[in-house]
Design a protein around this motif. Sequence first.
Motif, short mmCIF file in Angstrom:
data_model
loop_
_atom_site.label_atom_id
_atom_site.label_comp_id
_atom_site.label_asym_id
_atom_site.label_seq_id
_atom_site.Cartn_x
_atom_site.Cartn_y
_atom_site.Cartn_z
N CYS A 108 0.85 -1.19 0.00
CA CYS A 108 0.00 0.00 0.00
C CYS A 108 0.89 1.24 0.00
CB CYS A 108 -0.91 0.00 1.23
SG CYS A 108 -2.01 1.41 1.32
N GLY A 109 0.66 2.12 -0.98
CA GLY A 109 1.48 3.31 -1.07
C GLY A 109 1.22 4.27 0.07
N VAL A 110 2.29 4.88 0.60
CA VAL A 110 2.15 5.84 1.69
C VAL A 110 1.64 7.15 1.13
CG1 VAL A 110 4.00 4.73 2.98
CG2 VAL A 110 4.54 6.61 1.45
N THR A 111 1.03 7.93 1.98
CA THR A 111 0.47 9.22 1.56
C THR A 111 1.36 10.39 1.90
OG1 THR A 111 -0.76 9.38 3.64
CG2 THR A 111 -1.89 8.35 1.75
N SER A 112 2.38 10.18 2.72
CA SER A 112 3.29 11.25 3.10
C SER A 112 4.72 10.83 2.83
CB SER A 112 3.14 11.59 4.59
OG SER A 112 4.12 12.52 5.01
N GLY A 113 5.52 11.76 2.33
CA GLY A 113 6.92 11.46 2.06
C GLY A 113 7.72 11.14 3.30
N ASN A 114 7.25 11.58 4.47
CA ASN A 114 7.96 11.26 5.71
C ASN A 114 7.95 9.77 6.02
OD1 ASN A 114 8.94 13.80 6.73
ND2 ASN A 114 6.82 14.38 7.14
N ASP A 115 6.99 9.04 5.45
CA ASP A 115 6.86 7.61 5.73
C ASP A 115 7.61 6.74 4.74
OD1 ASP A 115 5.18 8.31 7.83
OD2 ASP A 115 3.38 8.24 6.56
N ILE A 116 8.30 7.34 3.77
CA ILE A 116 9.05 6.57 2.78
C ILE A 116 10.37 6.10 3.40
CG2 ILE A 116 10.25 6.67 0.56
CD1 ILE A 116 8.20 8.69 -0.37
N PRO A 117 10.65 4.80 3.39
CA PRO A 117 11.95 4.32 3.90
C PRO A 117 13.08 4.91 3.08
CG PRO A 117 10.41 2.50 3.56
CD PRO A 117 9.80 3.69 2.91
N MET A 118 14.03 5.53 3.73
CA MET A 118 15.05 6.28 3.00
C MET A 118 16.36 6.27 3.78
SD MET A 118 14.60 10.13 1.44
CE MET A 118 13.39 10.36 2.74
N VAL A 119 17.47 6.19 3.05
CA VAL A 119 18.79 6.31 3.65
C VAL A 119 19.61 7.24 2.77
CG1 VAL A 119 19.60 4.22 2.48
CG2 VAL A 119 20.85 5.10 4.46
N THR A 120 20.27 8.21 3.41
CA THR A 120 21.04 9.24 2.71
C THR A 120 22.50 9.13 3.09
OG1 THR A 120 19.12 10.72 2.81
CG2 THR A 120 21.23 11.70 2.24
N GLU A 121 23.37 9.09 2.09
CA GLU A 121 24.80 9.04 2.35
C GLU A 121 25.33 10.46 2.55
OE1 GLU A 121 28.89 7.37 0.26
OE2 GLU A 121 27.31 8.29 -0.93
N LEU A 122 26.12 10.63 3.60
CA LEU A 122 26.70 11.93 3.93
C LEU A 122 28.22 11.86 3.90
CD1 LEU A 122 24.44 12.98 6.95
CD2 LEU A 122 24.21 13.68 4.57
N GLY A 123 28.83 12.88 3.34
CA GLY A 123 30.28 12.97 3.36
C GLY A 123 30.81 13.67 4.58
N ASN A 124 29.97 14.52 5.19
CA ASN A 124 30.35 15.28 6.38
C ASN A 124 29.38 14.95 7.51
OD1 ASN A 124 31.34 17.10 8.22
ND2 ASN A 124 30.54 18.92 7.19
N ASP A 125 29.90 14.44 8.61
CA ASP A 125 29.05 14.03 9.74
C ASP A 125 28.17 15.17 10.25
OD1 ASP A 125 30.47 11.76 9.39
OD2 ASP A 125 31.29 11.66 11.42
N ALA A 126 28.70 16.39 10.27
CA ALA A 126 27.96 17.53 10.84
C ALA A 126 26.70 17.83 10.04
CB ALA A 126 28.86 18.75 10.90
N ASN A 127 26.63 17.41 8.80
CA ASN A 127 25.45 17.70 7.98
C ASN A 127 24.24 16.87 8.35
OD1 ASN A 127 26.81 19.65 6.51
ND2 ASN A 127 27.48 18.20 4.93
N VAL A 128 24.39 15.94 9.27
CA VAL A 128 23.25 15.11 9.67
C VAL A 128 22.17 15.97 10.34
CG1 VAL A 128 24.11 14.54 11.96
CG2 VAL A 128 22.67 12.90 10.75
N GLN A 129 22.54 17.11 10.88
CA GLN A 129 21.58 17.98 11.56
C GLN A 129 20.55 18.57 10.59
OE1 GLN A 129 23.22 21.88 12.77
NE2 GLN A 129 25.13 21.27 11.73
N PHE A 130 20.85 18.57 9.28
CA PHE A 130 19.93 19.16 8.30
C PHE A 130 18.94 18.15 7.72
CE2 PHE A 130 24.01 21.54 7.86
CZ PHE A 130 23.58 22.71 8.45
#
Length: 609
Positions: free
Chosen positions: A393-415
């Motif tokens: 069943c498709g989710v209705t909000s983008g906040n509920d989409i399973p997602m993983v983001t690769e970061l090059g700088n640890d400090a950017n996780v705050q954004f």
Amino acid sequence: MRSYKLSPDMPQWQNDYMRGTGMEMYTECLSPALHGLTFPEAAEACFLKLKLLLIAVESRAEDGSESNICINPGPNVKIDANTRGFFFAESADDVKRVLYYCKLCHGDASDFKIVKKCRCKTIVTPKKTGLNHLCRQEKPSASDHDYVPFLNLNGKKTSPQNRKGGPERFGNSFSKSSSPAGAAPLVNYKSLNRWKVDIHTDPASDPRKFDSTGMFHWCPAQAMSSSIITREQAAMTVLSNHVVVCLFADSHSAVIGLRNLIMPLRASNFEYDELKHVLLVGDKEYIRKEWKSICNFPKISILGGSPLNRANLRAVHINMCDMCVILSARNSSGDDSNLVDKEAILCSLNIKAMAFDDTHGLLQTNAHGGPAFLPPGHGLASQTPVTSKSAKCGVTSGNDIPMVTELGNDANVQFLDQDDDDDPDTELYMTQPFACGTAFAVSVLDSLMSTTYFNDNALTLIRTLITGGATPELEQILAEGVGMRGGYVTPESTANRDRCRVAQIALYEGPFAQFGDGRKYGELFAYALRTFGILAIGLYRFRDSTSTITLNPCAKRYVITNPPDDLPLLSSDKVFCLRPFEIVERQPPAQRKKRKRRGKNSNDPTGDG
């Protein structure tokens, strides 16, 4: 070593998570008291009696020149005097308990902390060469679990039982939820007559279905042009339970290494129908640079365009995917390190801000009253599980989409999360995105390097878990630049498929549903190991499941590594586990007797039925 003490000022979820972050990997010899036990019996004894998680054992060749690490090998492996185990524990002192454990001195001990070195027997450590670390039975039998009595949760032994009959193959209860983010048939689609696009690669045309090592699914080299689809074609194709990879790279960017991302998703210990379809969204010229390394993997499609374009994201049905991976290969245009991840962060925030309609009905019926978007031979009658469970069943909000983001700088996780309250100076592992599995930083590799320095076998174990089974033979083939070569099905390649894999099983349904109503994690651990040979290693729990928040609870989950045996379970929990290639149910004798009685009553000619 990272240690943590419970704090009353911290939320409950953070205390549970931080306890798990204190777990580290150690290698230690096993006590003579555990010799003769099968691996499931030894793992249960270590967890319930010694509070240690045994996940693998090491075997060594007769001449000592080569070692072999077996992860959750099952009941056909028995512990002997020269077995070394791989454990999850909080410190090196804790893992010493498995070396000092004495059945005479500590057998009735209720507190694991009193397990210290005693004078009963001299502890024999294994020699580095010459002896085989594992004793394998020639044929596993139905009574593999009856060599040594199991330990109950209260620490008492149960009497050995003689089991009759062979093991019973388990049904389809695990087929839909036994892999991370759900396994099952993972792609349901049928292009409309207007768009004749076949994104399903049928391996039946070539007898070679696996690579030369038998460790990964393989198909003949595909032309990149045959895998490219347009936005209109993608929109007219209903995908479900697939993986969307958002690439920020151009023709001048350095190669990321997409093969390393796709290889674990094509491990041969998955059935072909369980493979998740991978859809790459990004610059076609960049993907062309990497296509040679991934053209032999089945079920891959390409959509050219920017991942920041919402039309592209809607076309690939990102709201119905099992996972969205955001990668970036572009270098920073300035000296500001915060700009290294700007595109990846913008893409993540853009997806979270999207809203979707409920499209679940498209997978059930169309305007003509028939099954919609299913290939020939996959109708409702012939593929009931496809429509009942695998159609997501498709989710209705983008906040509920399973997602993983690769970061090059640890400090950017705050954004990444606009609604969290993490301090900008908080370490990466303590931030909510990392705890919830939505962020991955390159600096994590530094931690793995440090672990490898102190334990050289840890890298082999981690590589096996992450890559799905990369072998030195395959690495040599890839290093020569030939690429993955196909191999014919042989007994050796078939045997290579028989290895465990990391899986995720939900408690709200299936064979573990009985444990989701407040029972203890230790009970689930023992039941899964005894009955199915499944080794539980952690939980995936909703962040607000134990809080007092009643309005708008957060849909984020966090990881609890190696929970304590007395942790209460929730029906919404998911279990991280190491499951065998084939699930075999081992029923207690009492249940077998009940089945036989029912069978006799049903065949009784004098019965009322």
